[in-house]
Scaffold this motif. Structure first.
Motif, PDB file in Angstrom:
ATOM      1  N   UNK A 103      -7.453   0.236 -29.917  1.00  0.00           N
ATOM      2  CA  UNK A 103      -8.700  -0.173 -30.552  1.00  0.00           C
ATOM      3  C   UNK A 103      -8.457  -1.366 -31.475  1.00  0.00           C
ATOM      4  N   UNK A 104      -9.471  -2.188 -31.570  1.00  0.00           N
ATOM      5  CA  UNK A 104      -9.422  -3.367 -32.438  1.00  0.00           C
ATOM      6  C   UNK A 104      -9.536  -2.934 -33.898  1.00  0.00           C
ATOM      7  N   UNK A 105      -8.783  -3.579 -34.770  1.00  0.00           N
ATOM      8  CA  UNK A 105      -8.803  -3.278 -36.199  1.00  0.00           C
ATOM      9  C   UNK A 105      -9.369  -4.445 -36.991  1.00  0.00           C
ATOM     10  N   UNK A 106      -8.835  -5.642 -36.772  1.00  0.00           N
ATOM     11  CA  UNK A 106      -9.262  -6.800 -37.547  1.00  0.00           C
ATOM     12  C   UNK A 106      -8.848  -8.070 -36.818  1.00  0.00           C
ATOM     13  N   UNK A 107      -9.600  -9.142 -37.077  1.00  0.00           N
ATOM     14  CA  UNK A 107      -9.285 -10.440 -36.497  1.00  0.00           C
ATOM     15  C   UNK A 107      -9.510 -11.529 -37.524  1.00  0.00           C
ATOM     16  N   UNK A 108      -8.852 -12.651 -37.306  1.00  0.00           N
ATOM     17  CA  UNK A 108      -9.048 -13.811 -38.163  1.00  0.00           C
ATOM     18  C   UNK A 108      -9.005 -15.057 -37.286  1.00  0.00           C
ATOM     19  N   UNK A 109      -9.986 -15.925 -37.480  1.00  0.00           N
ATOM     20  CA  UNK A 109     -10.055 -17.144 -36.690  1.00  0.00           C
ATOM     21  C   UNK A 109      -9.110 -18.205 -37.252  1.00  0.00           C
ATOM     22  N   UNK A 110      -8.970 -19.293 -36.513  1.00  0.00           N
ATOM     23  CA  UNK A 110      -8.134 -20.391 -36.998  1.00  0.00           C
ATOM     24  C   UNK A 110      -8.708 -21.002 -38.260  1.00  0.00           C
ATOM     25  N   UNK A 111     -10.001 -20.831 -38.473  1.00  0.00           N
ATOM     26  CA  UNK A 111     -10.636 -21.333 -39.678  1.00  0.00           C
ATOM     27  C   UNK A 111     -10.581 -20.362 -40.849  1.00  0.00           C
ATOM     28  N   UNK A 112     -10.006 -19.176 -40.613  1.00  0.00           N
ATOM     29  CA  UNK A 112      -9.844 -18.220 -41.696  1.00  0.00           C
ATOM     30  C   UNK A 112     -10.949 -17.183 -41.823  1.00  0.00           C
TER      31      UNK A 112
ATOM     32  N   UNK B  55      -5.060 -11.269 -34.474  1.00  0.00           N
ATOM     33  CA  UNK B  55      -5.666  -9.990 -34.824  1.00  0.00           C
ATOM     34  C   UNK B  55      -4.711  -8.826 -34.764  1.00  0.00           C
ATOM     35  N   UNK B  56      -5.222  -7.695 -35.180  1.00  0.00           N
ATOM     36  CA  UNK B  56      -4.468  -6.446 -35.168  1.00  0.00           C
ATOM     37  C   UNK B  56      -5.261  -5.375 -34.423  1.00  0.00           C
ATOM     38  N   UNK B  57      -4.536  -4.592 -33.644  1.00  0.00           N
ATOM     39  CA  UNK B  57      -5.091  -3.465 -32.908  1.00  0.00           C
ATOM     40  C   UNK B  57      -4.209  -2.259 -33.204  1.00  0.00           C
ATOM     41  N   UNK B  58      -4.701  -1.077 -32.877  1.00  0.00           N
ATOM     42  CA  UNK B  58      -3.887   0.121 -33.056  1.00  0.00           C
ATOM     43  C   UNK B  58      -4.157   1.110 -31.938  1.00  0.00           C
ATOM     44  N   UNK B  59      -3.180   1.983 -31.720  1.00  0.00           N
ATOM     45  CA  UNK B  59      -3.296   2.948 -30.633  1.00  0.00           C
ATOM     46  C   UNK B  59      -2.534   4.214 -30.986  1.00  0.00           C
ATOM     47  N   UNK B  60      -3.171   5.352 -30.713  1.00  0.00           N
ATOM     48  CA  UNK B  60      -2.517   6.648 -30.829  1.00  0.00           C
ATOM     49  C   UNK B  60      -2.246   7.169 -29.429  1.00  0.00           C
ATOM     50  N   UNK B  61      -1.382   8.181 -29.298  1.00  0.00           N
ATOM     51  CA  UNK B  61      -1.043   8.675 -27.950  1.00  0.00           C
ATOM     52  C   UNK B  61      -2.237   9.175 -27.146  1.00  0.00           C
ATOM     53  N   UNK B  62      -3.275   9.629 -27.837  1.00  0.00           N
ATOM     54  CA  UNK B  62      -4.410  10.228 -27.137  1.00  0.00           C
ATOM     55  C   UNK B  62      -5.591   9.291 -26.977  1.00  0.00           C
ATOM     56  N   UNK B  63      -5.479   8.066 -27.512  1.00  0.00           N
ATOM     57  CA  UNK B  63      -6.623   7.170 -27.513  1.00  0.00           C
ATOM     58  C   UNK B  63      -6.274   5.835 -26.873  1.00  0.00           C
TER      59      UNK B  63
END
Length: 115
Positions: free
Chosen positions: A46-55, A35-43
């Motif tokens: 947070x989770x952005x997106x995920x993908x399982x082994x099955x796609x 998966x992908x997460x993101x973060x800003x200096x003030x926050x």
């Protein structure tokens, strides 16, 4: 032990696109959710997106229809295609993967979207 290395970040104008990549290296017996997460200096991160082994892919509401997560298990790589980028997408993006039943993180890649 596994290592995750992200690439593909940068500076882009609003409405533009970027493609992030994250390569998993090391001794890999199983590669589960990624998966992908993101973060800003003030926050908090947070989770952005995920993908399982099955796609199966899931997305945070604000990126649905604009971001696409995918994976190539032959290359042990997960991607995040980001289209129609907005200034509020500016953040450090982190890759996450469950490797051999352990949770690993990359070092992050900066994405900056100018208005």
């Amino acid at each position: 032990q596994a290592h995750l290395v992200e690439s593909g970040g940068g500076l882009v104008q609003a409405g533009g696109s970027l493609r992030l990549s994250c390569v998993v290296s090391g001794t890999i017996f199983s590669l589960e959710n990624m998966g992908w997460y993101r973060q800003t200096p003030d926050e908090e991160r947070e989770w952005v997106a995920s993908i399982t082994s099955g796609g199966r892919a899931t997305y945070e509401d604000s990126v649905k229809g604009r971001f696409t997560i995918s994976r190539d298990d032959f290359k042990n790589t997960v991607y995040l295609q980001m289209n129609s980028l907005k200034p509020e997408d500016t953040a450090v993006y982190y890759c996450n993967a469950v490797v051999n039943f352990y949770d690993y993180w990359g070092q992050g890649t900066q994405v900056t979207v100018s208005s």
